[in-house]
Motif scaffolding. Structure first.
Motif, PDB file in Angstrom:
ATOM      1  N   GLY A  41       0.813  -1.205   0.000  1.00  0.00           N
ATOM      2  CA  GLY A  41       0.000   0.000   0.000  1.00  0.00           C
ATOM      3  C   GLY A  41       0.844   1.251   0.000  1.00  0.00           C
ATOM      4  O   GLY A  41       1.990   1.247   0.464  1.00  0.00           O
ATOM      5  N   ILE A  42       0.248   2.327  -0.537  1.00  0.00           N
ATOM      6  CA  ILE A  42       0.948   3.614  -0.635  1.00  0.00           C
ATOM      7  C   ILE A  42       0.045   4.691  -0.041  1.00  0.00           C
ATOM      8  O   ILE A  42      -1.152   4.752  -0.348  1.00  0.00           O
ATOM      9  N   ILE A  43       0.625   5.530   0.798  1.00  0.00           N
ATOM     10  CA  ILE A  43      -0.067   6.672   1.395  1.00  0.00           C
ATOM     11  C   ILE A  43       0.761   7.914   1.087  1.00  0.00           C
ATOM     12  O   ILE A  43       1.975   7.922   1.297  1.00  0.00           O
ATOM     13  N   ILE A  44       0.101   8.964   0.623  1.00  0.00           N
ATOM     14  CA  ILE A  44       0.780  10.245   0.425  1.00  0.00           C
ATOM     15  C   ILE A  44       0.474  11.115   1.641  1.00  0.00           C
ATOM     16  O   ILE A  44      -0.681  11.440   1.901  1.00  0.00           O
ATOM     17  N   GLU A  45       1.508  11.429   2.386  1.00  0.00           N
ATOM     18  CA  GLU A  45       1.345  12.280   3.562  1.00  0.00           C
ATOM     19  C   GLU A  45       1.352  13.745   3.152  1.00  0.00           C
ATOM     20  O   GLU A  45       2.108  14.147   2.281  1.00  0.00           O
ATOM     21  N   ARG A  46       0.531  14.505   3.776  1.00  0.00           N
ATOM     22  CA  ARG A  46       0.429  15.932   3.517  1.00  0.00           C
ATOM     23  C   ARG A  46       0.963  16.698   4.717  1.00  0.00           C
ATOM     24  O   ARG A  46       0.916  16.163   5.806  1.00  0.00           O
ATOM     25  N   PRO A  47       1.422  17.886   4.569  1.00  0.00           N
ATOM     26  CA  PRO A  47       1.482  18.685   3.343  1.00  0.00           C
ATOM     27  C   PRO A  47       2.661  18.259   2.485  1.00  0.00           C
ATOM     28  O   PRO A  47       3.660  17.758   2.986  1.00  0.00           O
ATOM     29  N   LEU A  48       2.504  18.476   1.207  1.00  0.00           N
ATOM     30  CA  LEU A  48       3.574  18.223   0.252  1.00  0.00           C
ATOM     31  C   LEU A  48       4.365  19.505   0.037  1.00  0.00           C
ATOM     32  O   LEU A  48       3.875  20.595   0.340  1.00  0.00           O
ATOM     33  N   PRO A  49       5.565  19.380  -0.490  1.00  0.00           N
ATOM     34  CA  PRO A  49       6.324  20.592  -0.817  1.00  0.00           C
ATOM     35  C   PRO A  49       5.510  21.505  -1.732  1.00  0.00           C
ATOM     36  O   PRO A  49       4.695  21.048  -2.537  1.00  0.00           O
ATOM     37  N   PHE A  50       5.742  22.786  -1.607  1.00  0.00           N
ATOM     38  CA  PHE A  50       5.025  23.788  -2.390  1.00  0.00           C
ATOM     39  C   PHE A  50       5.116  23.471  -3.872  1.00  0.00           C
ATOM     40  O   PHE A  50       6.174  23.127  -4.387  1.00  0.00           O
ATOM     41  N   GLY A  51       3.991  23.561  -4.540  1.00  0.00           N
ATOM     42  CA  GLY A  51       3.949  23.354  -5.978  1.00  0.00           C
ATOM     43  C   GLY A  51       3.604  21.938  -6.406  1.00  0.00           C
ATOM     44  O   GLY A  51       3.347  21.694  -7.578  1.00  0.00           O
ATOM     45  N   LEU A  52       3.587  20.989  -5.461  1.00  0.00           N
ATOM     46  CA  LEU A  52       3.216  19.618  -5.812  1.00  0.00           C
ATOM     47  C   LEU A  52       1.722  19.430  -5.600  1.00  0.00           C
ATOM     48  O   LEU A  52       1.186  19.760  -4.548  1.00  0.00           O
ATOM     49  N   ASN A  53       1.052  18.888  -6.589  1.00  0.00           N
ATOM     50  CA  ASN A  53      -0.391  18.690  -6.544  1.00  0.00           C
ATOM     51  C   ASN A  53      -0.686  17.299  -6.010  1.00  0.00           C
ATOM     52  O   ASN A  53      -0.460  16.300  -6.692  1.00  0.00           O
ATOM     53  N   ASP A  55      -3.547  15.818  -5.448  1.00  0.00           N
ATOM     54  CA  ASP A  55      -4.583  15.111  -6.199  1.00  0.00           C
ATOM     55  C   ASP A  55      -3.991  14.431  -7.424  1.00  0.00           C
ATOM     56  O   ASP A  55      -4.288  13.271  -7.713  1.00  0.00           O
ATOM     57  N   ALA A  56      -3.147  15.144  -8.157  1.00  0.00           N
ATOM     58  CA  ALA A  56      -2.524  14.580  -9.355  1.00  0.00           C
ATOM     59  C   ALA A  56      -1.615  13.413  -8.988  1.00  0.00           C
ATOM     60  O   ALA A  56      -1.613  12.380  -9.666  1.00  0.00           O
ATOM     61  N   LEU A  57      -0.862  13.548  -7.911  1.00  0.00           N
ATOM     62  CA  LEU A  57       0.028  12.465  -7.500  1.00  0.00           C
ATOM     63  C   LEU A  57      -0.766  11.269  -7.003  1.00  0.00           C
ATOM     64  O   LEU A  57      -0.407  10.118  -7.255  1.00  0.00           O
ATOM     65  N   GLY A  58      -1.870  11.523  -6.316  1.00  0.00           N
ATOM     66  CA  GLY A  58      -2.712  10.433  -5.840  1.00  0.00           C
ATOM     67  C   GLY A  58      -3.247   9.581  -6.969  1.00  0.00           C
ATOM     68  O   GLY A  58      -3.394   8.365  -6.835  1.00  0.00           O
ATOM     69  N   LEU A  59      -3.523  10.212  -8.098  1.00  0.00           N
ATOM     70  CA  LEU A  59      -4.023   9.474  -9.257  1.00  0.00           C
ATOM     71  C   LEU A  59      -2.957   8.577  -9.878  1.00  0.00           C
ATOM     72  O   LEU A  59      -3.277   7.694 -10.673  1.00  0.00           O
ATOM     73  N   CYS A  60      -1.691   8.778  -9.507  1.00  0.00           N
ATOM     74  CA  CYS A  60      -0.601   7.953 -10.025  1.00  0.00           C
ATOM     75  C   CYS A  60      -0.503   6.606  -9.306  1.00  0.00           C
ATOM     76  O   CYS A  60       0.141   5.685  -9.797  1.00  0.00           O
ATOM     77  N   ILE A  61      -1.132   6.501  -8.150  1.00  0.00           N
ATOM     78  CA  ILE A  61      -1.070   5.263  -7.374  1.00  0.00           C
ATOM     79  C   ILE A  61      -2.048   4.260  -7.983  1.00  0.00           C
ATOM     80  O   ILE A  61      -3.211   4.577  -8.210  1.00  0.00           O
ATOM     81  N   ILE A  62      -1.576   3.037  -8.230  1.00  0.00           N
ATOM     82  CA  ILE A  62      -2.480   2.031  -8.776  1.00  0.00           C
ATOM     83  C   ILE A  62      -3.543   1.681  -7.724  1.00  0.00           C
ATOM     84  O   ILE A  62      -3.262   1.685  -6.525  1.00  0.00           O
TER      85      ILE A  62
END
Length: 101
Positions: A41-53, A55-62
């Motif tokens: 499993g993959i979790i994207i922790e927030r906040p991300l560095p400034f300028g990184l989207n 939502d867009a990165l989340g869509l990259c996770i299968i």
């Protein structure tokens, strides 16, 4: 989340991105995790560095590795062979008690 997962006995591998990381760099990390059979499993922790989207990165996770259900496809795939969703009636079965889970 990381500490809670570890206390539950789940192995966690943190991938830390630099504050100057660009979308392509993070996308590449996610692609490698997607391809790694040892990653469940993959979790994207927030906040991300400034300028990184996020939502867009989340869509990259299968979908099969999308722990947080970042995409609609991930949530729609949460139904098992019985057709029952992991999320059906979740709000009815978890009353607001103020208890930390």
């Amino acid at each position: 989340k990381v500490e809670v997962l570890r206390r539950c006995g789940i192995t966690v591998r943190e991938v830390v991105v630099e504050p100057t990381a660009e979308y392509g760099q993070v996308h590449k990390e996610i692609a490698m995790l997607n391809a790694d059979d040892s990653v469940d499993g993959i979790i994207i922790e927030r906040p991300l560095p400034f300028g990184l989207n996020c939502d867009a990165l989340g869509l990259c996770i299968i979908p099969s590795k999308d722990v947080d259900g970042e995409s609609a496809e991930s949530l729609s795939g949460s139904r098992g062979s019985s057709g029952i969703s992991l999320f059906d009636n979740i709000w009815n079965t978890a009353p607001a008690t103020g208890t930390k889970l």
